[in-house]
Design a protein around this motif. Structure first.
Motif, PDB file in Angstrom:
ATOM      1  N   ARG A 170     -52.883 -80.870 -14.172  1.00 22.46           N
ATOM      2  CA  ARG A 170     -52.885 -81.609 -15.440  1.00 22.46           C
ATOM      3  C   ARG A 170     -52.016 -80.881 -16.471  1.00 22.46           C
ATOM      4  O   ARG A 170     -51.211 -81.501 -17.178  1.00 22.46           O
ATOM      5  CB  ARG A 170     -54.325 -81.747 -15.944  1.00 22.46           C
ATOM      6  N   ALA A 171     -52.156 -79.559 -16.544  1.00 23.00           N
ATOM      7  CA  ALA A 171     -51.367 -78.774 -17.495  1.00 23.00           C
ATOM      8  C   ALA A 171     -49.882 -78.833 -17.174  1.00 23.00           C
ATOM      9  O   ALA A 171     -49.039 -78.778 -18.078  1.00 23.00           O
ATOM     10  CB  ALA A 171     -51.856 -77.327 -17.500  1.00 23.00           C
ATOM     11  N   ALA A 172     -49.547 -78.956 -15.883  1.00 24.64           N
ATOM     12  CA  ALA A 172     -48.141 -78.999 -15.457  1.00 24.64           C
ATOM     13  C   ALA A 172     -47.600 -80.418 -15.375  1.00 24.64           C
ATOM     14  O   ALA A 172     -46.436 -80.611 -14.998  1.00 24.64           O
ATOM     15  CB  ALA A 172     -48.001 -78.323 -14.102  1.00 24.64           C
ATOM     16  N   ALA A 173     -48.429 -81.410 -15.719  1.00 28.09           N
ATOM     17  CA  ALA A 173     -48.034 -82.826 -15.643  1.00 28.09           C
ATOM     18  C   ALA A 173     -47.605 -83.212 -14.232  1.00 28.09           C
ATOM     19  O   ALA A 173     -46.624 -83.928 -14.035  1.00 28.09           O
ATOM     20  CB  ALA A 173     -46.942 -83.134 -16.651  1.00 28.09           C
ATOM     21  N   VAL A 174     -48.366 -82.732 -13.243  1.00 29.81           N
ATOM     22  CA  VAL A 174     -48.105 -83.024 -11.840  1.00 29.81           C
ATOM     23  C   VAL A 174     -49.249 -83.890 -11.303  1.00 29.81           C
ATOM     24  O   VAL A 174     -50.419 -83.544 -11.484  1.00 29.81           O
ATOM     25  CB  VAL A 174     -48.009 -81.720 -11.019  1.00 29.81           C
ATOM     26  N   PRO A 175     -48.960 -85.015 -10.648  1.00 29.89           N
ATOM     27  CA  PRO A 175     -50.042 -85.813 -10.066  1.00 29.89           C
ATOM     28  C   PRO A 175     -50.777 -85.014  -8.996  1.00 29.89           C
ATOM     29  O   PRO A 175     -50.174 -84.216  -8.271  1.00 29.89           O
ATOM     30  CB  PRO A 175     -49.324 -87.020  -9.465  1.00 29.89           C
ATOM     31  N   CYS A 176     -52.085 -85.212  -8.914  1.00 25.04           N
ATOM     32  CA  CYS A 176     -52.904 -84.455  -7.960  1.00 25.04           C
ATOM     33  C   CYS A 176     -53.816 -85.408  -7.204  1.00 25.04           C
ATOM     34  O   CYS A 176     -54.466 -86.274  -7.806  1.00 25.04           O
ATOM     35  CB  CYS A 176     -53.738 -83.406  -8.698  1.00 25.04           C
ATOM     36  N   ARG A 177     -53.846 -85.265  -5.891  1.00 27.51           N
ATOM     37  CA  ARG A 177     -54.752 -86.022  -5.042  1.00 27.51           C
ATOM     38  C   ARG A 177     -55.610 -85.043  -4.250  1.00 27.51           C
ATOM     39  O   ARG A 177     -55.149 -83.946  -3.891  1.00 27.51           O
ATOM     40  CB  ARG A 177     -53.970 -86.937  -4.083  1.00 27.51           C
ATOM     41  N   LEU A 178     -56.842 -85.428  -3.994  1.00 29.67           N
ATOM     42  CA  LEU A 178     -57.823 -84.526  -3.393  1.00 29.67           C
ATOM     43  C   LEU A 178     -58.191 -84.977  -1.986  1.00 29.67           C
ATOM     44  O   LEU A 178     -58.484 -86.155  -1.755  1.00 29.67           O
ATOM     45  CB  LEU A 178     -59.075 -84.475  -4.260  1.00 29.67           C
ATOM     46  N   TYR A 179     -58.182 -84.034  -1.058  1.00 29.76           N
ATOM     47  CA  TYR A 179     -58.489 -84.366   0.334  1.00 29.76           C
ATOM     48  C   TYR A 179     -59.862 -83.785   0.736  1.00 29.76           C
ATOM     49  O   TYR A 179     -60.171 -82.654   0.426  1.00 29.76           O
ATOM     50  CB  TYR A 179     -57.400 -83.849   1.274  1.00 29.76           C
ATOM     51  N   PRO A 180     -60.682 -84.567   1.419  1.00 30.83           N
ATOM     52  CA  PRO A 180     -61.973 -84.066   1.884  1.00 30.83           C
ATOM     53  C   PRO A 180     -61.842 -83.357   3.228  1.00 30.83           C
ATOM     54  O   PRO A 180     -60.936 -83.650   4.016  1.00 30.83           O
ATOM     55  CB  PRO A 180     -62.812 -85.333   2.024  1.00 30.83           C
ATOM     56  N   VAL A 181     -62.751 -82.437   3.481  1.00 27.03           N
ATOM     57  CA  VAL A 181     -62.848 -81.776   4.782  1.00 27.03           C
ATOM     58  C   VAL A 181     -64.248 -81.968   5.358  1.00 27.03           C
ATOM     59  O   VAL A 181     -64.425 -82.530   6.440  1.00 27.03           O
ATOM     60  CB  VAL A 181     -62.507 -80.273   4.677  1.00 27.03           C
ATOM     61  N   TRP A 182     -65.263 -81.556   4.609  1.00 29.34           N
ATOM     62  CA  TRP A 182     -66.634 -81.624   5.129  1.00 29.34           C
ATOM     63  C   TRP A 182     -67.327 -82.961   4.866  1.00 29.34           C
ATOM     64  O   TRP A 182     -68.401 -83.222   5.405  1.00 29.34           O
ATOM     65  CB  TRP A 182     -67.476 -80.481   4.544  1.00 29.34           C
ATOM     66  N   ARG A 246     -57.965 -88.404  13.518  1.00 30.20           N
ATOM     67  CA  ARG A 246     -57.784 -89.853  13.432  1.00 30.20           C
ATOM     68  C   ARG A 246     -56.314 -90.199  13.226  1.00 30.20           C
ATOM     69  O   ARG A 246     -55.490 -89.324  13.017  1.00 30.20           O
ATOM     70  CB  ARG A 246     -58.587 -90.406  12.245  1.00 30.20           C
ATOM     71  N   GLU A 247     -56.055 -91.509  13.207  1.00 30.23           N
ATOM     72  CA  GLU A 247     -54.699 -91.995  12.970  1.00 30.23           C
ATOM     73  C   GLU A 247     -54.453 -92.241  11.481  1.00 30.23           C
ATOM     74  O   GLU A 247     -53.526 -92.954  11.103  1.00 30.23           O
ATOM     75  CB  GLU A 247     -54.442 -93.275  13.765  1.00 30.23           C
ATOM     76  N   TRP A 248     -55.259 -91.663  10.650  1.00 26.80           N
ATOM     77  CA  TRP A 248     -55.094 -91.773   9.206  1.00 26.80           C
ATOM     78  C   TRP A 248     -55.804 -90.601   8.524  1.00 26.80           C
ATOM     79  O   TRP A 248     -56.656 -89.933   9.103  1.00 26.80           O
ATOM     80  CB  TRP A 248     -55.668 -93.098   8.679  1.00 26.80           C
ATOM     81  N   GLU A 249     -55.416 -90.335   7.283  1.00 27.21           N
ATOM     82  CA  GLU A 249     -56.066 -89.334   6.447  1.00 27.21           C
ATOM     83  C   GLU A 249     -56.394 -89.964   5.102  1.00 27.21           C
ATOM     84  O   GLU A 249     -55.815 -91.003   4.732  1.00 27.21           O
ATOM     85  CB  GLU A 249     -55.151 -88.111   6.272  1.00 27.21           C
ATOM     86  N   VAL A 250     -57.322 -89.364   4.380  1.00 24.79           N
ATOM     87  CA  VAL A 250     -57.815 -89.957   3.137  1.00 24.79           C
ATOM     88  C   VAL A 250     -57.632 -88.977   1.974  1.00 24.79           C
ATOM     89  O   VAL A 250     -57.869 -87.763   2.134  1.00 24.79           O
ATOM     90  CB  VAL A 250     -59.307 -90.327   3.267  1.00 24.79           C
ATOM     91  N   VAL A 251     -57.190 -89.502   0.837  1.00 27.69           N
ATOM     92  CA  VAL A 251     -57.121 -88.717  -0.392  1.00 27.69           C
ATOM     93  C   VAL A 251     -57.791 -89.510  -1.505  1.00 27.69           C
ATOM     94  O   VAL A 251     -57.822 -90.744  -1.479  1.00 27.69           O
ATOM     95  CB  VAL A 251     -55.672 -88.381  -0.784  1.00 27.69           C
ATOM     96  N   PHE A 252     -58.344 -88.765  -2.457  1.00 32.82           N
ATOM     97  CA  PHE A 252     -58.981 -89.378  -3.623  1.00 32.82           C
ATOM     98  C   PHE A 252     -58.116 -89.173  -4.854  1.00 32.82           C
ATOM     99  O   PHE A 252     -57.547 -88.098  -5.066  1.00 32.82           O
ATOM    100  CB  PHE A 252     -60.352 -88.752  -3.895  1.00 32.82           C
ATOM    101  N   GLY A 253     -58.034 -90.229  -5.673  1.00 33.89           N
ATOM    102  CA  GLY A 253     -57.292 -90.140  -6.914  1.00 33.89           C
ATOM    103  C   GLY A 253     -58.174 -89.707  -8.059  1.00 33.89           C
ATOM    104  O   GLY A 253     -59.373 -89.592  -7.921  1.00 33.89           O
TER     105      GLY A 253
END
Length: 253
Positions: A170-182, A246-253
């Motif tokens: 946020r401070a660097a004005a860079v978009p960030c997406r979050l990936y789950p593991v557990w 899997r044949e896909w991965e998930v990220v949260f906005g």
């Protein structure tokens, strides 16, 4: 519930959701597709070496193939994965895991990625959150995207790393997406604890899936026992790895 009917205090230690249940979930089709950057540099933050491959290894393969620059930030060295091991000391395990990460990135076609090791204490990231956010400022400067652990993953290091990355991005004005593991272990399809409305999918072609499988196999210290006895047991047994192939991965906005 654990043996004798006792409740598990840690959801990660409890029996997990079978991958067949996840694969049969109709909710996947409702997730939008996430468009990856086609140029620039992507910073991938991982609480421990292997989180980035488990969570977004296929995505990294796609980015590398597209010529996108990659910076991989290992917040800890993962030295605490086997605290009672009779095979490796924490210092030795840190070296093993660093080598495994380099080998895994090569399998993804990302052997040119910059690796930044911050050396924060494994299992102690939450106490260093502000320090971590400050340390991420330099690698994030000018980046096109930050990928970081999901802040709801029910693992203290993952959640703290995700919060710090969000603040720094946020401070660097860079978009960030979050990936789950557990998440795939302790949650169930449609679980109300998960913000599915903010989830997006990255589809992985067969080549990316194959690269990710090969990369995961490089983390021998996590997927195979280090030696005899429970203190040397594998951290990621086959039923857990199935969630990440899997044949896909998930990220949260």
């Amino acid at each position: 519930m654990g043996p004798g009917g006792a409740a598990y205090a840690d959801p990660i230690q409890a029996p997990g959701t079978d991958e067949a249940e996840w694969r049969g979930w109709e909710g996947w089709s409702r997730m939008e597709r996430y468009a990856l950057p086609e140029a620039g540099r992507v910073v991938v933050v991982a609480a421990h070496p292997d989180d980035e491959v488990l969570g977004v290894g296929g995505t990294l393969a796609l980015l590398a193939a597209a010529g996108v620059e990659l910076t991989v930030v290992s917040v800890t060295d993962g030295e605490g994965s086997h605290p009672g091991s009779t095979r490796y000391s924490p210092e030795q395990l840190a070296g093993v895991r660093a080598r495994e990460l380099r080998d895994a990135l090569a399998e993804l076609g990302a052997d040119g990625a910059e690796i930044v090791r911050l050396g924060l204490p494994d299992t102690g990231v939450a106490a260093q959150e502000d320090r971590l956010a400050a340390a991420l400022a330099e690698p994030l400067a000018g980046a096109a995207l930050c990928l970081a652990p999901w802040t709801g993953d029910v693992h203290g290091d993952h959640e703290a790393a995700g919060r710090a990355a969000l603040a720094a991005a946020r401070a660097a004005a860079v978009p960030c997406r979050l990936y789950p593991v557990w998440l795939w272990h302790w949650a169930r399809p449609g679980d109300p604890r998960v913000p599915w409305e903010r989830a997006a999918r990255v589809a992985l072609p067969p080549r990316a899936v194959a690269r990710k499988r090969a990369a995961v196999d490089r983390f021998a210290s996590q997927i195979h026992p280090l030696g005899p006895g429970p203190e040397n047991a594998a951290v990621l047994p086959p039923q857990e790895l199935a969630h990440h192939l899997r044949e896909w991965e998930v990220v949260f906005g």
